[in-house]
Design a protein around this motif. Structure first.
Motif, PDB file in Angstrom:
ATOM      1  N   UNK A  81       0.775  -1.138  -0.133  1.00  0.00           N
ATOM      2  CA  UNK A  81       0.003   0.121  -0.109  1.00  0.00           C
ATOM      3  C   UNK A  81       1.050   1.364  -0.048  1.00  0.00           C
ATOM      4  N   UNK A  82       0.806   1.979  -0.925  1.00  0.00           N
ATOM      5  CA  UNK A  82       1.499   3.277  -1.296  1.00  0.00           C
ATOM      6  C   UNK A  82       0.501   4.437  -1.052  1.00  0.00           C
ATOM      7  N   UNK A  83       1.271   5.734  -0.730  1.00  0.00           N
ATOM      8  CA  UNK A  83       0.750   6.887  -0.691  1.00  0.00           C
ATOM      9  C   UNK A  83       0.686   7.607  -2.059  1.00  0.00           C
ATOM     10  N   UNK A  84      -0.313   7.596  -2.727  1.00  0.00           N
ATOM     11  CA  UNK A  84      -0.541   8.074  -4.328  1.00  0.00           C
ATOM     12  C   UNK A  84      -1.669   8.879  -4.513  1.00  0.00           C
ATOM     13  N   UNK A  85      -1.609   9.804  -5.485  1.00  0.00           N
ATOM     14  CA  UNK A  85      -2.726  10.639  -6.039  1.00  0.00           C
ATOM     15  C   UNK A  85      -3.850   9.698  -6.411  1.00  0.00           C
ATOM     16  N   UNK A  86      -5.048  10.034  -6.067  1.00  0.00           N
ATOM     17  CA  UNK A  86      -6.129   9.462  -6.649  1.00  0.00           C
ATOM     18  C   UNK A  86      -7.270  10.603  -6.920  1.00  0.00           C
ATOM     19  N   UNK A  90      -4.498  12.921  -2.166  1.00  0.00           N
ATOM     20  CA  UNK A  90      -3.673  11.884  -1.521  1.00  0.00           C
ATOM     21  C   UNK A  90      -4.549  10.553  -1.152  1.00  0.00           C
ATOM     22  N   UNK A  91      -4.282   9.076  -1.313  1.00  0.00           N
ATOM     23  CA  UNK A  91      -4.781   8.105  -0.968  1.00  0.00           C
ATOM     24  C   UNK A  91      -3.918   6.871  -0.774  1.00  0.00           C
ATOM     25  N   UNK A  92      -4.347   6.063   0.107  1.00  0.00           N
ATOM     26  CA  UNK A  92      -3.831   4.582   0.360  1.00  0.00           C
ATOM     27  C   UNK A  92      -4.189   3.953  -0.620  1.00  0.00           C
ATOM     28  N   UNK A 126      -9.380   2.638   5.365  1.00  0.00           N
ATOM     29  CA  UNK A 126      -8.936   3.910   4.808  1.00  0.00           C
ATOM     30  C   UNK A 126      -8.415   3.875   3.607  1.00  0.00           C
ATOM     31  N   UNK A 127      -8.090   2.183   3.165  1.00  0.00           N
ATOM     32  CA  UNK A 127      -7.511   2.355   1.766  1.00  0.00           C
ATOM     33  C   UNK A 127      -8.322   2.434   1.058  1.00  0.00           C
TER      34      UNK A 127
END
Length: 267
Positions: A81-86, A90-92, A126-127
């Motif tokens: 699980x990475x911090x990425x832009x969706x 920012x999202x998990x 929260x993911x």
């Protein structure tokens, strides 16, 4: 005899459990001996430590190892699980990868079904409600199985394609306006990457701390080149040697490519 991790579930002759450091040698063997199909058979390996292949960036890294009832390791997959832009925020974001099945057990849908079922228990609150997977363009068997809508497997939909280029890195004089980065540049590099990345779905979210931590995995501040305008960073690019954590090894060539390889090597 090695201690066996308590399985999360069983399906016929197969059991599925979370992998531990005691399984390192077996995981490395599975990844090395079972390359992806295609015109080029490439094994994506995580030697020497498959549990460090996420570069320390994942806050929920789970690996599942499948075993036959005779104790042999026959399948592997992982979820990070990475911090990425969706959609600009920012999202998990979970990623499912490193899916490998030993050659003698390929075509056994219950191995895939059991592996994915074991991974479902790794979800954290929260993911994002979906996960990404990348599949090589000419890995037809994997694409066919994963998109067939089979019971017990995730529902896969193609979102897009990307091309990876193989380039030979050579040192040379830097053009005017470019300079290597320094440690004190990392906050501004992270800011630039995030300002651009928020408009690109699934781009990583960076911080100066996360960039600095990658020095242990082969990416130092000096590996970045910066372009500046009026004292501000207008662009950056980095050459990251990931071979201490991940390796792409060509194991063979199929069809005409295989037959022509000796001639290409001679030329």
């Amino acid at each position: 005899m090695r201690d066996m991790t308590e399985p999360l579930l069983t399906d016929g002759p197969y059991s599925f459990a979370r992998a531990t450091p005691a399984d390192t040698d077996e995981i490395n063997r599975l990844l090395a001996e079972n390359p992806m199909d295609g015109r080029m058979q490439v094994s994506l390996e995580h030697a020497p430590d498959p549990f460090a292949a996420d570069f320390g960036l994942s806050d929920n890294h789970v690996a599942i190892l499948a075993r036959h009832r005779d104790g042999q390791a026959v399948g592997y997959c992982e979820r990070t699980t990475w911090d990425a832009f969706v959609n600009g925020a920012p999202a998990k974001l979970p990623y499912l990868g490193a899916l490998r099945v030993a050659g003698a057990h390929r075509g056994r849908i219950r191995i895939l079904r059991g592996g994915f079922a074991a991974l479902r228990g790794a979800e954290h609150p929260g993911e994002a409600g979906f996960a990404l997977t990348s599949v090589a363009e000419d890995n037809a068997p994997a694409r066919r199985v994963l998109t067939a809508g089979l019971d017990g497997l995730p529902r896969y939909s193609e979102l897009g394609r990307f091309v990876t280029l193989f380039l030979r890195a050579r040192r040379g004089a830097l053009p005017a306006g470019l300079r290597p980065a320094r440690a004190e540049d990392l906050p501004r590099i992270a800011d630039l990457l995030n300002r651009v990345g928020k408009y690109r779905n699934f781009a990583p979210v960076w911080s100066a701390q996360s960039l600095a931590a990658l020095a242990e995995s082969g990416l130092t501040p000096g590996d970045f080149l910066l372009a500046e305008e009026a004292g501000e960073i207008a662009g950056c690019v980095a050459l990251w040697d990931q071979s201490s954590r991940r390796q792409a090894v060509v194991r063979g060539y199929a069809g005409k490519l295989g037959r022509l390889r000796p001639l290409a090597n001679a030329l």
